[in-house]
Design a protein around this motif. Structure first.
Motif, mmCIF file in Angstrom:
data_model
loop_
_atom_site.group_PDB
_atom_site.id
_atom_site.type_symbol
_atom_site.label_atom_id
_atom_site.label_comp_id
_atom_site.label_asym_id
_atom_site.label_seq_id
_atom_site.Cartn_x
_atom_site.Cartn_y
_atom_site.Cartn_z
ATOM 1 N N VAL A 1 92.725 74.479 32.133
ATOM 2 C CA VAL A 1 94.154 74.239 31.962
ATOM 3 C C VAL A 1 94.445 72.760 31.728
ATOM 4 C CG1 VAL A 1 96.372 74.271 33.188
ATOM 5 C CG2 VAL A 1 94.870 76.263 33.259
ATOM 6 N N THR A 2 93.715 71.886 32.402
ATOM 7 C CA THR A 2 94.053 70.465 32.428
ATOM 8 C C THR A 2 93.977 69.809 31.054
ATOM 9 O OG1 THR A 2 93.291 70.260 34.716
ATOM 10 C CG2 THR A 2 93.427 68.241 33.418
ATOM 11 N N PHE A 3 92.874 70.007 30.339
ATOM 12 C CA PHE A 3 92.632 69.220 29.130
ATOM 13 C C PHE A 3 93.613 69.527 27.990
ATOM 14 C CE2 PHE A 3 88.457 69.151 31.294
ATOM 15 C CZ PHE A 3 88.379 67.782 31.501
ATOM 16 N N PRO A 4 93.857 70.777 27.624
ATOM 17 C CA PRO A 4 94.840 71.000 26.551
ATOM 18 C C PRO A 4 96.248 70.577 26.928
ATOM 19 C CG PRO A 4 94.145 73.096 27.516
ATOM 20 C CD PRO A 4 93.233 72.047 28.055
ATOM 21 N N LEU A 5 96.621 70.761 28.196
ATOM 22 C CA LEU A 5 97.961 70.346 28.609
ATOM 23 C C LEU A 5 98.080 68.826 28.606
ATOM 24 C CD1 LEU A 5 100.713 71.279 29.552
ATOM 25 C CD2 LEU A 5 99.855 71.315 31.900
ATOM 26 N N TYR A 6 97.041 68.141 29.053
ATOM 27 C CA TYR A 6 97.032 66.678 29.029
ATOM 28 C C TYR A 6 97.209 66.161 27.608
ATOM 29 C CZ TYR A 6 95.128 61.961 28.850
ATOM 30 O OH TYR A 6 94.946 60.620 28.590
ATOM 31 N N MET A 7 96.451 66.723 26.658
ATOM 32 C CA MET A 7 96.510 66.254 25.279
ATOM 33 C C MET A 7 97.912 66.413 24.694
ATOM 34 S SD MET A 7 93.656 64.977 24.410
ATOM 35 C CE MET A 7 93.985 64.915 22.655
ATOM 36 N N ASN A 8 98.562 67.520 24.966
ATOM 37 C CA ASN A 8 99.881 67.772 24.396
ATOM 38 C C ASN A 8 100.955 66.898 25.039
ATOM 39 O OD1 ASN A 8 100.129 70.313 22.410
ATOM 40 N ND2 ASN A 8 98.422 70.651 23.799
ATOM 41 N N ILE A 9 100.898 66.718 26.351
ATOM 42 C CA ILE A 9 101.889 65.865 27.002
ATOM 43 C C ILE A 9 101.700 64.413 26.579
ATOM 44 C CG2 ILE A 9 102.745 65.014 29.210
ATOM 45 C CD1 ILE A 9 102.007 67.660 30.454
ATOM 46 N N TYR A 10 100.468 63.965 26.556
ATOM 47 C CA TYR A 10 100.179 62.594 26.130
ATOM 48 C C TYR A 10 100.640 62.361 24.692
ATOM 49 C CZ TYR A 10 97.413 58.583 24.572
ATOM 50 O OH TYR A 10 97.022 57.396 24.013
ATOM 51 N N GLY A 11 100.315 63.303 23.809
ATOM 52 C CA GLY A 11 100.751 63.177 22.424
ATOM 53 C C GLY A 11 102.260 63.217 22.284
ATOM 54 N N GLY A 12 102.927 64.064 23.094
ATOM 55 C CA GLY A 12 104.373 64.131 23.034
ATOM 56 C C GLY A 12 105.033 62.833 23.457
ATOM 57 N N ILE A 13 104.489 62.184 24.494
ATOM 58 C CA ILE A 13 105.059 60.920 24.954
ATOM 59 C C ILE A 13 104.848 59.826 23.925
ATOM 60 C CG2 ILE A 13 104.837 59.105 26.692
ATOM 61 C CD1 ILE A 13 104.189 61.274 28.737
ATOM 62 N N ARG A 14 103.654 59.748 23.363
ATOM 63 C CA ARG A 14 103.350 58.683 22.415
ATOM 64 C C ARG A 14 104.011 58.898 21.051
ATOM 65 N NH1 ARG A 14 99.800 54.637 23.753
ATOM 66 N NH2 ARG A 14 100.001 54.396 26.020
ATOM 67 N N ASN A 15 104.442 60.109 20.746
ATOM 68 C CA ASN A 15 105.080 60.376 19.457
ATOM 69 C C ASN A 15 106.603 60.315 19.507
ATOM 70 O OD1 ASN A 15 102.673 60.765 18.024
ATOM 71 N ND2 ASN A 15 102.544 62.915 18.641
ATOM 72 N N VAL A 16 107.141 59.851 20.623
ATOM 73 C CA VAL A 16 108.592 59.683 20.713
ATOM 74 C C VAL A 16 109.039 58.627 19.705
ATOM 75 C CG1 VAL A 16 110.487 58.948 22.207
ATOM 76 C CG2 VAL A 16 108.673 60.390 23.112
ATOM 77 N N ASP A 17 110.137 58.894 19.008
ATOM 78 C CA ASP A 17 110.656 57.978 17.999
ATOM 79 C C ASP A 17 110.983 56.629 18.635
ATOM 80 O OD1 ASP A 17 111.776 56.725 15.853
ATOM 81 O OD2 ASP A 17 113.348 58.217 15.498
ATOM 82 N N ALA A 18 110.359 55.570 18.121
ATOM 83 C CA ALA A 18 110.607 54.231 18.670
ATOM 84 C C ALA A 18 112.058 53.807 18.469
ATOM 85 C CB ALA A 18 109.664 53.219 18.017
ATOM 86 N N GLY A 19 112.692 54.335 17.421
ATOM 87 C CA GLY A 19 114.089 53.996 17.190
ATOM 88 C C GLY A 19 114.993 54.471 18.305
ATOM 89 N N LEU A 20 114.670 55.655 18.876
ATOM 90 C CA LEU A 20 115.465 56.150 19.999
ATOM 91 C C LEU A 20 115.321 55.250 21.220
ATOM 92 C CD1 LEU A 20 114.734 59.990 19.726
ATOM 93 C CD2 LEU A 20 116.802 58.778 19.025
ATOM 94 N N VAL A 21 114.109 54.776 21.460
ATOM 95 C CA VAL A 21 113.893 53.888 22.601
ATOM 96 C C VAL A 21 114.625 52.576 22.406
ATOM 97 C CG1 VAL A 21 112.135 52.699 23.966
ATOM 98 C CG2 VAL A 21 111.653 54.966 23.038
ATOM 99 N N GLU A 22 114.588 52.029 21.195
ATOM 100 C CA GLU A 22 115.306 50.784 20.924
ATOM 101 C C GLU A 22 116.818 50.975 21.071
ATOM 102 O OE1 GLU A 22 114.131 47.800 20.488
ATOM 103 O OE2 GLU A 22 112.068 48.517 20.694
ATOM 104 N N ALA A 23 117.301 52.139 20.620
ATOM 105 C CA ALA A 23 118.723 52.417 20.772
ATOM 106 C C ALA A 23 119.118 52.498 22.242
ATOM 107 C CB ALA A 23 119.078 53.716 20.046
#
Length: 286
Positions: A162-184
């Motif tokens: 369970v750990t590895f596929p869930l880790y990959m997806n959560i990590y990828g989801g966090i790192r793929n957040v639009d930087a423009g939204l964070v700057e806003a």
């Protein structure tokens, strides 16, 4: 003085007459009302069962090779009346539940630390990327040496799956957040915790739920192998006993149970998606 008047072409729309518009959505809705989607979803499974019954009835498939659907249904009723089916389901659900809880907690903690902090990525991500390439099933001998032949190696095996596929997806989801939204968010004066709560985590949620669906499938797959480790109860135990006596009907019953339990788990996650991601309209198919 002569005033010329131009007449609109016959049939042309005027300001008082609205232009008639026929939408494709209306036609699609009419077809869906005429033929419900659940009816289409049942066609292929029913066709497979009918083909299976025909092949066994005509002798193309013998009972020693694969029992017929009628035989499998009768065997399932017998196992249910004896109470063996209920006991097997409860034992397997307990193992999957324990492994799932451990795996989800570990994956969320590691992925959050690795995704939000660069130092966390430096420390956590590299080992996780290496370990995820190791076949989880290949760890069974080590798990037996470390934890014995009780329930612990089975639960640990499911947790790892369970750990590895869930880790990959959560990590990828966090790192793929639009930087423009964070700057806003920074421009609006949101602090770091507010950015994580209102921007980063909601944006990563779709990836996390996809990872959860994939992890549930991996959990049931790991359970099949885990219940070969000196199990005395569970669906896998019933399969192993049936294999010793060449009972293909019992084996098929157990396989159907695995499939149904996995389908129910996936359905629960889909309902969770509709609730958590109600703010995010998604394409539902043409």
């Amino acid at each position: 003085m002569t005033v010329s008047t131009e007449r609109a072409p016959t049939g042309a729309p005027t300001e008082r007459d609205p232009i008639p518009v026929t939408t494709v959505q209306t036609r699609t809705a009419e077809r869906e009302n005429r033929f419900p989607r659940w009816l289409f979803k049942l066609i292929s499974p029913i066709a497979l069962v009918v083909l299976w019954q025909v092949l066994t009835s005509t002798g193309v498939l013998s009972d020693d090779t694969l029992a017929s659907p009628a035989t499998v249904a009768g065997t399932a009723v017998e196992l249910w009346d004896e109470g063996r089916l209920q006991d097997a389901i409860v034992a397997s659900l307990q193992r999957v539940g324990a492994g799932l809880v451990i795996g989800v907690v570990v994956a969320i903690v590691l992925a959050t630390l690795s995704g939000l902090f660069r130092r966390g990525e430096d420390i956590i991500d590299a080992p996780m990327q290496m370990l995820r390439t190791v076949p989880v099933i290949g760890l069974i001998p080590l798990l037996i040496i470390w934890f014995g032949i009780g329930e612990q190696p089975k639960i640990v095996l499911i947790a790892l799956a369970v750990t590895f596929p869930l880790y990959m997806n959560i990590y990828g989801g966090i790192r793929n957040v639009d930087a423009g939204l964070v700057e806003a968010a920074k421009t609006l004066g949101l602090g770091w915790f507010a950015q994580v709560r209102h921007i980063i985590l909601p944006a990563a949620m779709p990836n996390a739920l996809v990872g959860l669906r994939y992890s549930l499938g991996s959990a049931w797959l790991a359970l099949v192998f885990g219940e070969t480790i000196n199990a005395t109860a569970g669906i896998g135990y019933e399969m192993n006993m049936a294999r010793e006596f060449f009972q293909t009907d019992v084996i098929v019953v157990c396989l159907v149970l695995y499939a149904l339990l996995g389908l129910v788990a996936d359905f629960i996650v889909r309902l969770l998606e509709r609730t958590v991601l109600a703010w995010r309209p998604a394409f539902s198919g043409a």
